[in-house]
Design a protein around this motif. Structure first.
Motif, PDB file in Angstrom:
ATOM      1  N   SER A  96      70.683  76.262 -21.981  1.00  0.00           N
ATOM      2  CA  SER A  96      70.766  75.371 -20.818  1.00  0.00           C
ATOM      3  C   SER A  96      69.518  75.495 -19.956  1.00  0.00           C
ATOM      4  O   SER A  96      68.974  74.490 -19.470  1.00  0.00           O
ATOM      5  CB  SER A  96      72.007  75.695 -19.982  1.00  0.00           C
ATOM      6  OG  SER A  96      73.174  75.372 -20.688  1.00  0.00           O
ATOM      7  N   GLN A  97      69.031  76.716 -19.778  1.00  0.00           N
ATOM      8  CA  GLN A  97      67.806  76.926 -19.004  1.00  0.00           C
ATOM      9  C   GLN A  97      66.602  76.287 -19.690  1.00  0.00           C
ATOM     10  O   GLN A  97      65.745  75.681 -19.034  1.00  0.00           O
ATOM     11  CB  GLN A  97      67.574  78.425 -18.777  1.00  0.00           C
ATOM     12  CG  GLN A  97      68.572  79.055 -17.825  1.00  0.00           C
ATOM     13  CD  GLN A  97      68.470  80.575 -17.791  1.00  0.00           C
ATOM     14  OE1 GLN A  97      67.670  81.185 -18.488  1.00  0.00           O
ATOM     15  NE2 GLN A  97      69.312  81.187 -16.961  1.00  0.00           N
ATOM     16  N   MET A  98      66.527  76.403 -21.016  1.00  0.00           N
ATOM     17  CA  MET A  98      65.429  75.781 -21.755  1.00  0.00           C
ATOM     18  C   MET A  98      65.470  74.264 -21.593  1.00  0.00           C
ATOM     19  O   MET A  98      64.429  73.631 -21.381  1.00  0.00           O
ATOM     20  CB  MET A  98      65.506  76.141 -23.242  1.00  0.00           C
ATOM     21  CG  MET A  98      65.050  77.538 -23.560  1.00  0.00           C
ATOM     22  SD  MET A  98      64.921  77.795 -25.340  1.00  0.00           S
ATOM     23  CE  MET A  98      66.501  78.545 -25.671  1.00  0.00           C
ATOM     24  N   ILE A  99      66.654  73.690 -21.678  1.00  0.00           N
ATOM     25  CA  ILE A  99      66.788  72.243 -21.522  1.00  0.00           C
ATOM     26  C   ILE A  99      66.344  71.823 -20.128  1.00  0.00           C
ATOM     27  O   ILE A  99      65.643  70.818 -19.966  1.00  0.00           O
ATOM     28  CB  ILE A  99      68.236  71.797 -21.820  1.00  0.00           C
ATOM     29  CG1 ILE A  99      68.532  71.973 -23.320  1.00  0.00           C
ATOM     30  CG2 ILE A  99      68.467  70.345 -21.386  1.00  0.00           C
ATOM     31  CD1 ILE A  99      69.992  71.814 -23.697  1.00  0.00           C
ATOM     32  N   ASP A 100      66.737  72.591 -19.124  1.00  0.00           N
ATOM     33  CA  ASP A 100      66.303  72.297 -17.748  1.00  0.00           C
ATOM     34  C   ASP A 100      64.783  72.323 -17.634  1.00  0.00           C
ATOM     35  O   ASP A 100      64.183  71.441 -17.008  1.00  0.00           O
ATOM     36  CB  ASP A 100      66.923  73.287 -16.758  1.00  0.00           C
ATOM     37  CG  ASP A 100      68.420  73.083 -16.568  1.00  0.00           C
ATOM     38  OD1 ASP A 100      68.929  71.999 -16.948  1.00  0.00           O
ATOM     39  OD2 ASP A 100      69.076  74.013 -16.058  1.00  0.00           O
ATOM     40  N   LYS A 104      61.873  69.102 -16.878  1.00  0.00           N
ATOM     41  CA  LYS A 104      60.966  69.116 -15.731  1.00  0.00           C
ATOM     42  C   LYS A 104      59.515  68.866 -16.134  1.00  0.00           C
ATOM     43  O   LYS A 104      58.638  68.831 -15.296  1.00  0.00           O
ATOM     44  CB  LYS A 104      61.064  70.451 -14.990  1.00  0.00           C
ATOM     45  CG  LYS A 104      62.407  70.641 -14.326  1.00  0.00           C
ATOM     46  CD  LYS A 104      62.509  71.992 -13.665  1.00  0.00           C
ATOM     47  CE  LYS A 104      63.902  72.186 -13.079  1.00  0.00           C
ATOM     48  NZ  LYS A 104      64.078  73.495 -12.475  1.00  0.00           N
ATOM     49  N   LYS A 105      59.242  68.699 -17.435  1.00  0.00           N
ATOM     50  CA  LYS A 105      57.855  68.549 -17.900  1.00  0.00           C
ATOM     51  C   LYS A 105      57.337  67.118 -17.774  1.00  0.00           C
ATOM     52  O   LYS A 105      56.283  66.809 -18.267  1.00  0.00           O
ATOM     53  CB  LYS A 105      57.744  68.990 -19.358  1.00  0.00           C
ATOM     54  CG  LYS A 105      57.862  70.480 -19.512  1.00  0.00           C
ATOM     55  CD  LYS A 105      57.545  70.884 -20.941  1.00  0.00           C
ATOM     56  CE  LYS A 105      57.574  72.394 -21.063  1.00  0.00           C
ATOM     57  NZ  LYS A 105      57.209  72.829 -22.391  1.00  0.00           N
TER      58      LYS A 105
END
Length: 106
Positions: A96-100, A104-105
């Motif tokens: 989930s953190q990676m997807i977030d 944001k990129k």
């Protein structure tokens, strides 16, 4: 276009780089059983075997059974979610953190 169960199993097995032996090991089957599924339309796997094969190939059982279905976004999403839901809570949080971060990129 219709695609048989056997053709789908074979195509996805090869796409994953699995040998007959590897898929057999992953699904608690024999090499000859997998070969028969791929090459003879007379074999009909049990629901349990079909589920194991679908999981090993990262597809759904519905996709494997539907002669007119081709792997699309919904099939891939469902297969991903099934694999995601089996992860530990900690690993789910990491993903989930990676997807977030990816979001944001922009």
């Amino acid at each position: 276009m219709t695609t048989s169960l056997g053709a789908k199993i074979k195509r996805h097995r090869q796409e994953k780089g699995y040998s007959l032996d590897k898929l057999a090991d992953l699904t608690d089957s024999s090499k000859s059983y997998i070969w028969e599924l791929e090459n003879r339309d007379t074999r009909k796997p049990s629901a349990e075997k079909l589920t194991r094969i679908a999981q090993a190939l990262s597809v759904t059982t519905d996709y494997l059974l539907d002669d007119s279905a081709e792997p699309g976004d919904e099939v891939l999403k469902e297969a991903f979610f099934r694999r995601f839901s089996k992860l530990t809570t900690e690993d789910q949080e990491k993903i989930s953190q990676m997807i977030d971060l990816w979001g944001k990129k922009d």
